[in-house]
Design an enzyme around this catalytic site. Sequence first.
Site, PDB file in Angstrom:
ATOM      1  N   ASN A  42       0.732  -1.363  -0.021  1.00  0.00           N
ATOM      2  CA  ASN A  42      -0.260  -0.068   0.193  1.00  0.00           C
ATOM      3  C   ASN A  42       0.925   1.300  -0.036  1.00  0.00           C
ATOM      4  O   ASN A  42       2.018   1.174   0.436  1.00  0.00           O
ATOM      5  CB  ASN A  42      -0.958  -0.058   1.385  1.00  0.00           C
ATOM      6  CG  ASN A  42      -0.368  -0.173   2.491  1.00  0.00           C
ATOM      7  OD1 ASN A  42       0.600  -0.721   2.585  1.00  0.00           O
ATOM      8  ND2 ASN A  42      -1.175   0.577   3.689  1.00  0.00           N
ATOM      9  N   ILE A  43       0.470   2.443  -0.729  1.00  0.00           N
ATOM     10  CA  ILE A  43       1.132   3.544  -1.057  1.00  0.00           C
ATOM     11  C   ILE A  43       0.065   4.568  -0.503  1.00  0.00           C
ATOM     12  O   ILE A  43      -0.896   5.041  -1.333  1.00  0.00           O
ATOM     13  CB  ILE A  43       1.814   3.714  -2.244  1.00  0.00           C
ATOM     14  CG1 ILE A  43       2.420   2.599  -2.615  1.00  0.00           C
ATOM     15  CG2 ILE A  43       2.513   5.030  -2.401  1.00  0.00           C
ATOM     16  CD1 ILE A  43       2.916   2.425  -3.886  1.00  0.00           C
ATOM     17  N   GLU A  44       0.395   5.337   0.822  1.00  0.00           N
ATOM     18  CA  GLU A  44      -0.401   6.306   1.077  1.00  0.00           C
ATOM     19  C   GLU A  44      -0.148   7.575   0.591  1.00  0.00           C
ATOM     20  O   GLU A  44       0.863   7.865  -0.063  1.00  0.00           O
ATOM     21  CB  GLU A  44      -0.831   6.150   2.738  1.00  0.00           C
ATOM     22  CG  GLU A  44      -1.261   4.728   3.112  1.00  0.00           C
ATOM     23  CD  GLU A  44      -1.514   4.613   4.598  1.00  0.00           C
ATOM     24  OE1 GLU A  44      -0.983   5.564   5.378  1.00  0.00           O
ATOM     25  OE2 GLU A  44      -2.234   3.900   4.825  1.00  0.00           O
ATOM     26  N   CYS A  53      -4.076   0.852  -2.339  1.00  0.00           N
ATOM     27  CA  CYS A  53      -3.867  -0.470  -1.723  1.00  0.00           C
ATOM     28  C   CYS A  53      -2.865  -1.579  -2.298  1.00  0.00           C
ATOM     29  O   CYS A  53      -2.665  -1.307  -3.604  1.00  0.00           O
ATOM     30  CB  CYS A  53      -5.311  -1.378  -1.571  1.00  0.00           C
ATOM     31  SG  CYS A  53      -6.585  -0.649  -0.617  1.00  0.00           S
ATOM     32  N   GLU A  55      -3.189  -4.537  -3.170  1.00  0.00           N
ATOM     33  CA  GLU A  55      -3.787  -5.342  -3.986  1.00  0.00           C
ATOM     34  C   GLU A  55      -3.614  -4.684  -5.727  1.00  0.00           C
ATOM     35  O   GLU A  55      -3.536  -5.275  -6.512  1.00  0.00           O
ATOM     36  CB  GLU A  55      -5.272  -5.661  -3.858  1.00  0.00           C
ATOM     37  CG  GLU A  55      -5.488  -6.718  -2.526  1.00  0.00           C
ATOM     38  CD  GLU A  55      -5.446  -5.587  -1.265  1.00  0.00           C
ATOM     39  OE1 GLU A  55      -4.845  -4.591  -1.031  1.00  0.00           O
ATOM     40  OE2 GLU A  55      -6.229  -6.382  -0.527  1.00  0.00           O
ATOM     41  N   CYS A  90     -10.175  -4.494   0.155  1.00  0.00           N
ATOM     42  CA  CYS A  90     -11.258  -3.638   0.492  1.00  0.00           C
ATOM     43  C   CYS A  90     -12.147  -3.634  -0.779  1.00  0.00           C
ATOM     44  O   CYS A  90     -12.008  -4.333  -1.719  1.00  0.00           O
ATOM     45  CB  CYS A  90     -10.563  -2.104   0.513  1.00  0.00           C
ATOM     46  SG  CYS A  90     -10.266  -1.460  -0.897  1.00  0.00           S
ATOM     47  N   CYS A  93     -10.731  -2.544  -4.204  1.00  0.00           N
ATOM     48  CA  CYS A  93     -10.026  -3.843  -4.806  1.00  0.00           C
ATOM     49  C   CYS A  93     -10.878  -4.625  -5.329  1.00  0.00           C
ATOM     50  O   CYS A  93     -10.443  -5.481  -6.393  1.00  0.00           O
ATOM     51  CB  CYS A  93      -8.961  -4.193  -3.769  1.00  0.00           C
ATOM     52  SG  CYS A  93      -7.655  -2.685  -3.353  1.00  0.00           S
TER      53      CYS A  93
HETATM   54  N1  THU Z   1      -5.145  -1.529   2.685  1.00  0.00           N
HETATM   55  C1  THU Z   1      -4.764  -2.363   1.428  1.00  0.00           C
HETATM   56  O1  THU Z   1      -3.607  -1.944   1.191  1.00  0.00           O
HETATM   57  N2  THU Z   1      -5.285  -3.434   1.237  1.00  0.00           N
HETATM   58  C2  THU Z   1      -6.287  -3.852   2.128  1.00  0.00           C
HETATM   59  O2  THU Z   1      -6.826  -5.041   1.745  1.00  0.00           O
HETATM   60  C3  THU Z   1      -6.902  -3.171   3.103  1.00  0.00           C
HETATM   61  C4  THU Z   1      -6.553  -1.848   3.416  1.00  0.00           C
HETATM   62  C5  THU Z   1      -4.442  -0.307   3.171  1.00  0.00           C
HETATM   63  C6  THU Z   1      -5.065   1.150   2.380  1.00  0.00           C
HETATM   64  C7  THU Z   1      -4.376   2.136   3.513  1.00  0.00           C
HETATM   65  O3  THU Z   1      -3.148   2.342   3.255  1.00  0.00           O
HETATM   66  C8  THU Z   1      -4.286   1.037   4.868  1.00  0.00           C
HETATM   67  O4  THU Z   1      -4.482  -0.172   4.470  1.00  0.00           O
HETATM   68  C9  THU Z   1      -5.591   1.141   5.926  1.00  0.00           C
HETATM   69  O5  THU Z   1      -6.497   1.122   5.596  1.00  0.00           O
END
Ligand code: THU
Length: 135
Positions: A42-44, A53, A55, A90, A93
């Site tokens: 994941n890259i925020e 996310c 995925e 989520c 995704c």
């Molecule tokens: N996130 C994912 O990368 N994949 C998931 O299946 C659930 C959520 C990430 C998004 C965000 O950066 C962090 O997790 C918290 O929601």
Amino acid sequence: MTERELAALAEEMTARSYAPYSHFHVGAALLCRDGRVYTGCNIENAAYGPTVCAERVAFFEAIRDGEREFEKIAVVGGPDGQITSHTTPCGVCRQVMREFCGDDFVILSWDGHEIRRHTLGELLPASFSPKDLTR
Ligand code: THU
């Protein structure tokens, strides 16, 4: 590649996560039908909305390389990279998976102890798909 190996790869990818806001580190490993594996984390973003996310990062890298057929994905995540429970994709995704995958696409989650197995059909029932646009 075994499911355990795919899950281990996803877990390794949690170390690449950029998650300074949620501190929830996620890794994914996507197995294509041709045997190739694509990974993601994941890259925020400070503006929150642009966050992607793990995925979707794995899927988009694979699509970029011309992959169109997918077998399964492993997802691993936890606070500060501590893997203590199962993380499932989520809704956004799941919809991205729906674009390229059928109901039989397998979604694995790993909590450090056991692998849980779902299909996309179970996690996204009665969904809208590319087929709906051609009716
Ligand atoms: N996130 C994912 O990368 N994949 C998931 O299946 C659930 C959520 C990430 C998004 C965000 O950066 C962090 O997790 C918290 O929601």
